[in-house]
Write a protein that holds these residues in place. Structure first.
Motif, short mmCIF file in Angstrom:
data_model
loop_
_atom_site.label_atom_id
_atom_site.label_comp_id
_atom_site.label_asym_id
_atom_site.label_seq_id
_atom_site.Cartn_x
_atom_site.Cartn_y
_atom_site.Cartn_z
N PHE A 92 0.83 -1.20 0.00
CA PHE A 92 0.00 0.00 0.00
C PHE A 92 0.86 1.25 0.00
N MET A 93 0.45 2.22 -0.80
CA MET A 93 1.16 3.49 -0.82
C MET A 93 0.21 4.61 -1.26
N PRO A 94 0.10 5.68 -0.47
CA PRO A 94 -0.71 6.82 -0.89
C PRO A 94 0.11 7.80 -1.74
N LEU A 95 -0.54 8.40 -2.72
CA LEU A 95 0.16 9.30 -3.64
C LEU A 95 -0.75 10.49 -3.97
N ASP A 96 -0.26 11.69 -3.72
CA ASP A 96 -1.05 12.89 -4.02
C ASP A 96 -0.94 13.22 -5.50
N VAL A 97 -2.08 13.52 -6.12
CA VAL A 97 -2.05 13.81 -7.55
C VAL A 97 -2.64 15.17 -7.90
N GLY A 98 -2.69 16.08 -6.93
CA GLY A 98 -3.15 17.44 -7.22
C GLY A 98 -4.52 17.71 -6.63
N THR A 99 -5.22 18.69 -7.19
CA THR A 99 -6.54 19.04 -6.65
C THR A 99 -7.59 19.02 -7.75
N ILE A 100 -8.78 18.62 -7.38
CA ILE A 100 -9.94 18.70 -8.27
C ILE A 100 -10.96 19.60 -7.60
N ARG A 101 -11.29 20.71 -8.26
CA ARG A 101 -12.23 21.69 -7.70
C ARG A 101 -11.94 21.99 -6.24
N GLY A 102 -10.69 22.24 -5.99
CA GLY A 102 -10.30 22.63 -4.63
C GLY A 102 -10.16 21.49 -3.64
N LEU A 103 -10.45 20.26 -4.10
CA LEU A 103 -10.31 19.13 -3.18
C LEU A 103 -8.98 18.42 -3.45
N LYS A 104 -8.22 18.23 -2.40
CA LYS A 104 -6.93 17.55 -2.52
C LYS A 104 -7.19 16.08 -2.91
N ARG B 248 -6.01 12.21 -3.70
CA ARG B 248 -4.97 11.24 -3.36
C ARG B 248 -5.35 9.86 -3.89
N LEU B 249 -4.37 9.21 -4.53
CA LEU B 249 -4.59 7.83 -4.95
C LEU B 249 -4.03 6.91 -3.88
N HIS B 250 -4.80 5.89 -3.54
CA HIS B 250 -4.29 4.84 -2.68
C HIS B 250 -3.94 3.66 -3.58
N LEU B 251 -2.65 3.39 -3.72
CA LEU B 251 -2.20 2.30 -4.59
C LEU B 251 -2.06 1.02 -3.77
#
Ligand code: GTP
Ligand code: MG
Length: 195
Positions: A59-71, A73-76
């Motif tokens: 498991f690894m979390p990865l931030d991929v930016g913001t969508i309409r002001g919401l941060k 994150r992908l959980h791989l």
């Protein structure tokens, strides 16, 4: 399903790496972990045997930016590929927003690829997924090995839906980020459509 936490202003999406044992799922996550900016990632957690076979998941979390002001994150996650860990695979697949199927290109692994793909579809259906709609990317891994079958053969046997696919040598990092970018894009597009 993606989990939207409005209070914390964040969206968490789940991407699962699926495929036969020793296909290279864990290697994909290790390469991603090694290469991405430390500010965008969390810890890589691996539950493995002494011989490095995945026992439950990585498991690894990865931030991929913001969508309409919401941060966002992908959980791989990776599943354990060994046939007898099916209960774990089914559990990890639950709530997935997208799947990467890591196939082993070697001719002698073709049957394992097919079995794993069938097993994935069965587990998805058990969870009530529409198998034809779930964002899916195929990765043809281990292209460096002498017994690798031609990509056209893999496409024909394993990709009737003609979803995006990438040749890869995960150990060298080849194809790993192309695969990740494409599944992220598909998952985020789906998310935007739903809202
Ligand atoms: N030659 C070659 N070896 C690879 C490649 N990708 C992964 N491997 C090797 O294959 C072995 C298995 O890789 P893993 O990433 O652990 O495979 P896995 O799919 O996570 O296996 P399970 O956890 O048992 O399901 C390791 O020794 C890797 O170094 C590749 O593209 N080429
Ligand atoms: Mg593994």
């Amino acid at each position: 399903m993606a989990f939207i936490n409005y209070a914390a202003r964040e969206i968490n999406c789940k991407v699962v790496y699926y495929g036969p044992g020793l296909g290279g799922k864990t290697t994909n996550l290790q390469i991603i972990y090694q290469k991405v900016d430390p500010r965008t990632k969390g810890k890589l957690i691996s539950l493995a045997t002494e011989t490095e076979r995945t026992l439950f998941f990585d498991f690894m979390p990865l931030d991929v930016g913001t969508i309409r002001g919401l941060k966002t994150r992908l959980h791989l996650y990776t599943v354990p590929g060994q046939v007898f860990y099916d209960a774990s695979r089914r559990l990890i697949l639950k709530g997935a927003d997208g799947v990467v199927f890591v196939a082993d290109s070697q001719a002698e692994r073709m049957e394992s690829n097919l079995d794993s793909l069938e097993n994935m579809e069965e587990n998805l259906r058990d969870h009530g997924f529409d198998v034809l709609k779930l964002p899916l990317v195929m990765q043809w891994n281990k292209r460096d090995l002498p017994s690798a079958v031609p990509v056209e053969g893999l496409e024909q046997e394993l990709n009737p839906r003609k979803v995006p696919s990438f040749p890869a040598v995960a150990t060298h990092g080849h194809g790993v980020f192309e695969t990740l970018k494409t599944i992220s894009k598909l998952v985020l597009e789906e998310l935007k459509q739903r809202r």
